[in-house]
Motif scaffolding. Sequence first.
Motif, PDB file in Angstrom:
ATOM      1  N   GLU A 173       0.775  -1.174   0.076  1.00 58.79           N
ATOM      2  CA  GLU A 173      -0.162   0.234   0.000  1.00 58.79           C
ATOM      3  C   GLU A 173       0.942   1.058  -0.183  1.00 58.79           C
ATOM      4  OE1 GLU A 173      -2.175  -1.001   3.594  1.00 58.79           O
ATOM      5  OE2 GLU A 173      -0.972   0.602   4.816  1.00 58.79           O
ATOM      6  N   PRO A 174       0.286   2.525  -0.041  1.00 55.80           N
ATOM      7  CA  PRO A 174       1.082   3.700  -0.217  1.00 55.80           C
ATOM      8  C   PRO A 174       1.533   3.923   1.125  1.00 55.80           C
ATOM      9  CG  PRO A 174      -1.165   3.921  -1.224  1.00 55.80           C
ATOM     10  CD  PRO A 174      -1.103   2.679  -0.656  1.00 55.80           C
ATOM     11  N   GLN A 175       2.892   4.388   1.170  1.00 57.40           N
ATOM     12  CA  GLN A 175       3.425   5.016   2.506  1.00 57.40           C
ATOM     13  C   GLN A 175       3.116   6.433   2.574  1.00 57.40           C
ATOM     14  OE1 GLN A 175       5.070   2.489   4.490  1.00 57.40           O
ATOM     15  NE2 GLN A 175       3.703   1.334   3.072  1.00 57.40           N
ATOM     16  N   ALA A 176       1.831   6.613   3.187  1.00 57.03           N
ATOM     17  CA  ALA A 176       1.113   7.662   3.234  1.00 57.03           C
ATOM     18  C   ALA A 176       1.046   8.169   4.733  1.00 57.03           C
ATOM     19  CB  ALA A 176      -0.016   7.601   2.787  1.00 57.03           C
ATOM     20  N   GLY A 177       1.882   8.238   5.484  1.00 60.42           N
ATOM     21  CA  GLY A 177       1.877   8.500   7.091  1.00 60.42           C
ATOM     22  C   GLY A 177       1.453   7.664   7.952  1.00 60.42           C
ATOM     23  N   GLU A 178       1.131   8.317   9.158  1.00 55.16           N
ATOM     24  CA  GLU A 178       0.500   7.265  10.264  1.00 55.16           C
ATOM     25  C   GLU A 178      -0.501   6.107  10.004  1.00 55.16           C
ATOM     26  OE1 GLU A 178      -0.764   7.873  14.895  1.00 55.16           O
ATOM     27  OE2 GLU A 178      -1.340   9.388  13.441  1.00 55.16           O
ATOM     28  N   GLY A 179      -1.447   6.419   9.029  1.00 50.04           N
ATOM     29  CA  GLY A 179      -2.501   5.422   8.777  1.00 50.04           C
ATOM     30  C   GLY A 179      -1.984   4.536   7.706  1.00 50.04           C
ATOM     31  N   SER A 180      -0.926   4.235   7.396  1.00 45.49           N
ATOM     32  CA  SER A 180      -0.572   3.275   6.343  1.00 45.49           C
ATOM     33  C   SER A 180       0.650   2.457   7.070  1.00 45.49           C
ATOM     34  CB  SER A 180       0.249   3.702   5.034  1.00 45.49           C
ATOM     35  OG  SER A 180       1.091   4.635   5.280  1.00 45.49           O
ATOM     36  N   VAL A 181       0.730   1.351   6.670  1.00 42.52           N
ATOM     37  CA  VAL A 181       1.788   0.399   7.277  1.00 42.52           C
ATOM     38  C   VAL A 181       2.748  -0.117   6.288  1.00 42.52           C
ATOM     39  CG1 VAL A 181       0.427  -0.553   9.038  1.00 42.52           C
ATOM     40  CG2 VAL A 181       0.461  -1.603   6.668  1.00 42.52           C
ATOM     41  N   PRO A 182       4.369  -0.216   6.468  1.00 41.26           N
ATOM     42  CA  PRO A 182       5.200  -0.510   5.743  1.00 41.26           C
ATOM     43  C   PRO A 182       4.988  -1.977   5.292  1.00 41.26           C
ATOM     44  CG  PRO A 182       5.986  -0.767   7.832  1.00 41.26           C
ATOM     45  CD  PRO A 182       4.731  -0.205   8.094  1.00 41.26           C
ATOM     46  N   ARG A 183       5.485  -2.468   4.357  1.00 42.72           N
ATOM     47  CA  ARG A 183       5.725  -3.640   3.847  1.00 42.72           C
ATOM     48  C   ARG A 183       6.427  -4.696   4.610  1.00 42.72           C
ATOM     49  NH1 ARG A 183       7.955  -5.162  -2.065  1.00 42.72           N
ATOM     50  NH2 ARG A 183       6.819  -3.150  -2.333  1.00 42.72           N
ATOM     51  N   VAL A 184       5.877  -5.627   5.341  1.00 41.65           N
ATOM     52  CA  VAL A 184       6.621  -6.458   6.211  1.00 41.65           C
ATOM     53  C   VAL A 184       6.661  -7.726   5.875  1.00 41.65           C
ATOM     54  CG1 VAL A 184       7.014  -7.167   8.762  1.00 41.65           C
ATOM     55  CG2 VAL A 184       6.281  -4.687   8.245  1.00 41.65           C
ATOM     56  N   LEU A 185       7.633  -8.440   5.275  1.00 42.20           N
ATOM     57  CA  LEU A 185       7.498  -9.631   4.643  1.00 42.20           C
ATOM     58  C   LEU A 185       7.964 -10.761   5.562  1.00 42.20           C
ATOM     59  CD1 LEU A 185       9.114  -8.406   1.219  1.00 42.20           C
ATOM     60  CD2 LEU A 185       6.546  -9.265   1.646  1.00 42.20           C
ATOM     61  N   VAL A 186       7.360 -10.853   6.703  1.00 45.29           N
ATOM     62  CA  VAL A 186       7.430 -11.854   7.630  1.00 45.29           C
ATOM     63  C   VAL A 186       6.205 -12.644   8.071  1.00 45.29           C
ATOM     64  CG1 VAL A 186       8.147 -12.127  10.075  1.00 45.29           C
ATOM     65  CG2 VAL A 186       9.134 -10.199   8.791  1.00 45.29           C
ATOM     66  N   PRO A 187       6.305 -13.876   7.834  1.00 43.56           N
ATOM     67  CA  PRO A 187       4.985 -14.759   7.986  1.00 43.56           C
ATOM     68  C   PRO A 187       4.913 -15.143   9.654  1.00 43.56           C
ATOM     69  CG  PRO A 187       6.350 -15.667   6.463  1.00 43.56           C
ATOM     70  CD  PRO A 187       7.047 -14.872   7.028  1.00 43.56           C
ATOM     71  N   THR A 188       3.966 -15.098  10.309  1.00 45.74           N
ATOM     72  CA  THR A 188       3.769 -15.378  11.561  1.00 45.74           C
ATOM     73  C   THR A 188       2.722 -16.270  12.127  1.00 45.74           C
ATOM     74  OG1 THR A 188       1.717 -13.726  11.321  1.00 45.74           O
ATOM     75  CG2 THR A 188       4.130 -12.755  12.071  1.00 45.74           C
ATOM     76  N   HIS A 189       2.309 -17.011  10.907  1.00 45.56           N
ATOM     77  CA  HIS A 189       1.390 -18.379  11.254  1.00 45.56           C
ATOM     78  C   HIS A 189       2.284 -19.518  10.625  1.00 45.56           C
ATOM     79  CE1 HIS A 189      -1.910 -21.098  11.025  1.00 45.56           C
ATOM     80  NE2 HIS A 189      -2.497 -20.231  11.802  1.00 45.56           N
ATOM     81  N   PRO A 190       2.031 -20.578  11.326  1.00 46.60           N
ATOM     82  CA  PRO A 190       2.925 -21.917  10.871  1.00 46.60           C
ATOM     83  C   PRO A 190       2.178 -22.554   9.308  1.00 46.60           C
ATOM     84  CG  PRO A 190       1.532 -22.508  12.779  1.00 46.60           C
ATOM     85  CD  PRO A 190       1.675 -20.794  12.695  1.00 46.60           C
TER      86      PRO A 190
END
Length: 284
Positions: A173-190
């Motif tokens: 998604e766009p990096q548009a301030g506080e209401g957006s999140v960075p791309r975090v390519l980390v799985p958290t579920h097995p």
Amino acid sequence: MTIRIGLTGWGDHPALYSDRTRSEEKLSAYASHFPVVEVDTAFYAIQPVTRYEKWLKETPESFSFVIKAFQQLTGHDRESRTVQEAKDLMKRYEESIQPVWENGQVNALLFQFPPWFDVRKENIRKLRYIREWMEDYPLALEFRNRSWFDPSYYEQTLSFMKNQQWIHSICDEPQAGEGSVPRVLVPTHPEKTLVRFHGRNIHGWNKNGRKDWRSVRFLYRYNEEELQEWKEQALKLEKMTPEVTLLFNNNSGGDAADNAKEMQELLDIKYEDLNPRQMDLFNF
């Protein structure tokens, strides 16, 4: 290892349907193209059981649904509720999805939280309650506030999600301030990872005083270079997670279906067990 590609909703993708396709026929037609869909209508209202039963009849047994959590469960209505009130509401939502759950066709239940849902104790407590109440279900978690991935909380957030077995809904998604999140390519579920493609329309992401903000927010078409980059990322995620689901939400201009098809080609994926494709005798 499985990569499933689909779209958010099935009603607004004219590229998939002929002019003669009626609205009540669109899910069946959609399921001749893709093996998974996001049920976004579940966000706006708890759907009747009969509606899920109808949708199951219109799709193959191998088809799966990512069902969004009702907006009152994620706090989009900004109303305060007691723990018991929230639990009762969750029970209503859970009861509504039973046909899909009992049929083994729940891909994930997607809890997408609003931009003001930041990292704080009461919000972490809310996530714990939800995970406890929905212990048996595959729950996906999507943040819209970047505080969760600030350097001071980044590792704690991912560790919490792993410990609680939340499926990471990774966002492009766009990096548009506080209401957006960075791309975090980390799985958290097995077992599962979800990726949702919102486009990169930075000027349309936030309100910016525009009345048509909602209609242009997801106005974006991914180019070949961007999709090629994501092909490599999807293959990396597949090595870390048995099931990866890619959902295209960039549909303000009708681009999601085309981009999803392009991604399918890049990954050289051919899906079996889809609905039969309706042939148009006058176009061959």
